[in-house]
Design an enzyme around this catalytic site. Structure first.
Site, PDB file in Angstrom:
ATOM      1  N   LYS A 273       0.844  -1.206   0.000  1.00  0.00           N
ATOM      2  CA  LYS A 273       0.000   0.000   0.000  1.00  0.00           C
ATOM      3  C   LYS A 273       0.874   1.249   0.000  1.00  0.00           C
ATOM      4  CE  LYS A 273      -3.315   2.590   2.886  1.00  0.00           C
ATOM      5  NZ  LYS A 273      -4.235   2.550   4.050  1.00  0.00           N
ATOM      6  N   ASP A 278      -2.562  10.151   3.834  1.00  0.00           N
ATOM      7  CA  ASP A 278      -3.970   9.778   3.965  1.00  0.00           C
ATOM      8  C   ASP A 278      -4.700  10.795   4.839  1.00  0.00           C
ATOM      9  OD1 ASP A 278      -6.415   8.567   4.081  1.00  0.00           O
ATOM     10  OD2 ASP A 278      -5.777   6.836   5.282  1.00  0.00           O
ATOM     11  N   LYS A 285     -10.053  12.973   8.164  1.00  0.00           N
ATOM     12  CA  LYS A 285      -9.662  12.506   9.494  1.00  0.00           C
ATOM     13  C   LYS A 285      -9.575  13.685  10.460  1.00  0.00           C
ATOM     14  CE  LYS A 285      -6.839   8.524   8.047  1.00  0.00           C
ATOM     15  NZ  LYS A 285      -7.570   7.464   8.751  1.00  0.00           N
ATOM     16  N   ASP A 296       1.558   6.162   5.579  1.00  0.00           N
ATOM     17  CA  ASP A 296       0.601   5.242   4.955  1.00  0.00           C
ATOM     18  C   ASP A 296       1.129   4.587   3.668  1.00  0.00           C
ATOM     19  OD1 ASP A 296      -1.819   4.011   5.474  1.00  0.00           O
ATOM     20  OD2 ASP A 296      -3.026   5.481   4.376  1.00  0.00           O
ATOM     21  N   GLU A 357      -9.413   3.700   1.760  1.00  0.00           N
ATOM     22  CA  GLU A 357      -8.837   3.853   0.413  1.00  0.00           C
ATOM     23  C   GLU A 357      -7.777   2.804   0.095  1.00  0.00           C
ATOM     24  OE1 GLU A 357      -7.734   5.391   3.025  1.00  0.00           O
ATOM     25  OE2 GLU A 357      -5.596   4.997   2.802  1.00  0.00           O
ATOM     26  N   ARG A 359      -7.618  -0.376   0.514  1.00  0.00           N
ATOM     27  CA  ARG A 359      -8.130  -1.582  -0.128  1.00  0.00           C
ATOM     28  C   ARG A 359      -8.470  -1.343  -1.607  1.00  0.00           C
ATOM     29  NH1 ARG A 359     -12.783  -1.975   4.352  1.00  0.00           N
ATOM     30  NH2 ARG A 359     -11.100  -0.975   5.494  1.00  0.00           N
TER      31      ARG A 359
HETATM   32  N1  BES Z   1      -4.404   4.394   6.796  1.00  0.00           N
HETATM   33  C1  BES Z   1      -5.569   4.112   7.541  1.00  0.00           C
HETATM   34  C2  BES Z   1      -5.348   3.057   8.613  1.00  0.00           C
HETATM   35  C3  BES Z   1      -4.395   3.397   9.735  1.00  0.00           C
HETATM   36  C4  BES Z   1      -4.882   3.848  10.944  1.00  0.00           C
HETATM   37  C5  BES Z   1      -3.042   3.193   9.590  1.00  0.00           C
HETATM   38  C6  BES Z   1      -4.004   4.118  11.982  1.00  0.00           C
HETATM   39  C7  BES Z   1      -2.174   3.476  10.616  1.00  0.00           C
HETATM   40  C8  BES Z   1      -2.648   3.924  11.807  1.00  0.00           C
HETATM   41  C9  BES Z   1      -6.683   3.617   6.633  1.00  0.00           C
HETATM   42  O1  BES Z   1      -6.688   4.094   5.339  1.00  0.00           O
HETATM   43  C10 BES Z   1      -7.986   4.021   7.238  1.00  0.00           C
HETATM   44  O2  BES Z   1      -8.225   5.193   7.298  1.00  0.00           O
HETATM   45  N2  BES Z   1      -8.774   3.035   7.653  1.00  0.00           N
HETATM   46  C11 BES Z   1     -10.046   3.269   8.238  1.00  0.00           C
HETATM   47  C12 BES Z   1     -11.026   2.306   7.624  1.00  0.00           C
HETATM   48  C13 BES Z   1     -12.452   2.574   7.993  1.00  0.00           C
HETATM   49  C14 BES Z   1     -12.922   3.838   7.336  1.00  0.00           C
HETATM   50  C15 BES Z   1     -13.271   1.407   7.556  1.00  0.00           C
HETATM   51  C16 BES Z   1      -9.930   3.024   9.729  1.00  0.00           C
HETATM   52  O3  BES Z   1      -9.245   2.085  10.115  1.00  0.00           O
HETATM   53  O4  BES Z   1     -10.506   3.790  10.484  1.00  0.00           O
HETATM   54 ZN    ZN Z   2      -4.835   4.710   4.628  1.00  0.00          ZN
HETATM   55 MN    MN Z   3      -7.753   5.954   5.168  1.00  0.00          MN
END
Ligand code: BES
Ligand code: ZN
Ligand code: MN
Length: 509
Positions: A273, A278, A285, A296, A357, A359
């Protein structure tokens, strides 16, 4: 623009001769017996004999414990300093990860000096390699973006020597060579992660990897890089990468790095990835902690650097590495919740949450990686979910799979490297939560078990019969607390060692 001026090959020597460096690093363990108040200390200096009696008296006076992470510096005899690094409980042999961490803590503690010899207890090539690796991994500084404070930073050691009477054995020399490569390319992963997104965009990520490949010998090392631009991605139908990248003025890319050795015994695809930042997109966020989202792209950096390391180690396993790269930003061109996109190969996805994103870009790359390739396995590596951090914390990564034999084999490899991975299930009943009323599937599902739901989303894009591993490294990729062992603050470089070890262990299996 990202540049690799800072990427110097970590050089580590092995010697059985007299210690000539500024600093001597040795181990300190405790052999406290039950009931006794005072800790009995044990100096663990490997093949080097020291005046233990005098040193032990001083160490007792100082209240030394020999616990892991404890560092004690004393004036030396032939060296300026003698540095004791905690090994924990005394034992006839030490776990390789204990040695790796002890060497790493010491390397961090003596930054600012120029040379050190490490003499720790090690009776075989693996243990000696672990000490070299720990020292090399701990010997890291990221100061590229410092201006006036640059001179205050303690620079890493210029020369690392490992002391052992096994110095002349060929398997020991090989272990040292491997440690140099592991340290150098872990430093590359960390540099890429630590580089701010103003400087590390999808395009400059590709430039950095192209440079690193050149430095490693390029075609003569069996390596080849190719990059797909945003217009190529659009015309070929990479709807995931395009959808995630379309809100940013830094256009997306798909980088492909292949290592094709002569007489390859197997072929793996490694997919990482590569979100250079992000923000969450239109599912923006919260500001608190958003800065960590420069990490990320840790998966992309790990798969690319691991592939270069595998090539330099001349492992007879072919690797096709893919790094889908995009910046997830907010703008009037960003993907909207409810938009439907088409992943490479034609499956459609309703984007309910633009913050899920990773995935989407991975789906494109996973499909591409399987196209007309006779793969023996496919591994994706991603900072995919916050749920991973909730489930396993910041130091243990997750492994999900469609093939337990493959994941068990991988877990054996990870244990040798000291990287903590833990198997997680892909419960089929959670898959229904990804159903969409308008598209083939939705990009989010049930909130509970979010790490597993993300894994199930990816599973939809992998052929059932192809052994697949999904590594969620969201917590371990980026260290937001204090440095420990050989791990600095910031990018850690997690997964590189396991990806390299998986290839090494696949030669004979
Ligand atoms: N990059 C994030 C996941 C992440 C969170 C990585 C904390 C490192 C530390 C990912 O893209 C994300 O935002 N995931 C969301 C998914 C949700 C919207 C289903 C999440 O985990 O909140
Ligand atoms: Zn992410
Ligand atoms: Mn994300």
């Amino acid at each position: 623009m990202m540049n690799l001026k800072g990427l110097t090959m970590t050089s580590i020597r092995i010697s059985d001769g007299i210690v000539k460096d500024e600093i001597l690093v040795v181990g300190l363990a405790n052999k406290s017996t039950k009931g006794s108040k005072s800790t009995a200390l044990s100096i663990e200096s490997g093949d080097l004999a020291l005046d233990n009696k005098a040193l032990l008296a001083t160490l007792q006076d100082l209240g030394a414990t020999g616990k892991a992470e404890e560092i004690i510096k004393l004036p030396g005899n032939s060296t300026r300093l003698i540095v004791f690094t905690g090994l924990g409980k005394a034992s006839p042999t030490y776990d390789n990860e204990v040695l790796r961490r002890a060497a790493g803590s010491a390397a961090r503690a003596i930054a600012g000096n120029s040379s050190a010899t490490f003499s720790l207890p090690a009776k075989n090539a693996q243990a000696i390699g672990a000490i070299a690796e720990g020292a090399g991994l701990g010997n890291y500084l990221f100061d590229r973006f410092r201006g006036s404070s640059k001179s205050e930073q303690k620079t890493p050691l210029k020369s690392i020597t490992i002391h052992s009477e096994l110095a002349k054995k060929s398997d020991v020399k090989d272990a040292i060579h491997k440690a140099e490569i592991i340290a150098t390319y872990t430093h590359l992963v960390r540099d890429l992660i630590n580089t701010p997104p103003s400087h590390l965009t999808p395009e400059t990520f590709c430039d950095a990897i192209t440079q690193a490949v050149k430095k490693a010998g390029g075609a003569s090392a069996g390596l080849k890089v190719s990059v797909m631009t945003d217009s190529q991605l659009k015309s070929k139908g990479y709807g995931g990468i395009i959808a995630v990248g379309q809100g940013s003025s830094n256009p997306p890319r798909l980088l492909q790095l292949s290592y094709s050795p002569k007489g390859a015994k197997k072929k793996f695809a490694y997919v990482g990835k590569g979100i250079t930042f992000d923000s969450g997109g239109l599912a923006l966020k919260p500001a608190k902690g958003m800065e960590a989202m420069k990490s990320d792209m840790s998966g992309a950096a790990a798969v690319c650097a691991a592939t270069i390391a595998i090539a330099l180690l001349k492992v007879p396993i072919a690797i096709e590495a893919y790094a889908p790269l995009a910046e997830n930003m907010v703008s009037d061109t960003a993907t909207r919740p409810s938009d439907v996109i088409s992943i490479y190969g034609g499956k459609t996805v309703e984007v309910i949450n633009p913050d899920a994103e990773g995935r989407l870009i991975l789906a494109d790359a996973l499909v591409k990686a399987q196209e007309g390739k006779d793969l023996d396995g496919i591994v994706d590596v991603a900072t995919l979910t916050g749920a991973q951090v909730v489930a396993l914390g910041t130091r243990t990564s997750a492994v999900m799979t469609n093939n337990t034999e493959f994941s068990e084999k991988f877990l054996v490899s990870t244990k040798k490297t000291g990287e903590a991975f833990w198997p997680m299930p892909l419960p089929i009943e959670l898959r229904a939560s990804l159903d969409s009323p308008v598209a083939d599937l939705a990009n989010i599902g049930e909130r509970m078990g979010g790490m597993l739901v993300a894994g199930l989303f990816l599973k939809d894009f992998v052929a059932d019969e192809l052994p697949w591993l999904h590594l969620d490294i969201a917590g371990p990729a980026y260290n937001e607390s204090a440095a420990h062992g050989y791990t600095p603050v910031g990018g850690t470089g997690i997964a590189l060692r396991s990806l390299v070890q998986l290839a090494l262990d696949s030669i004979s299996q």
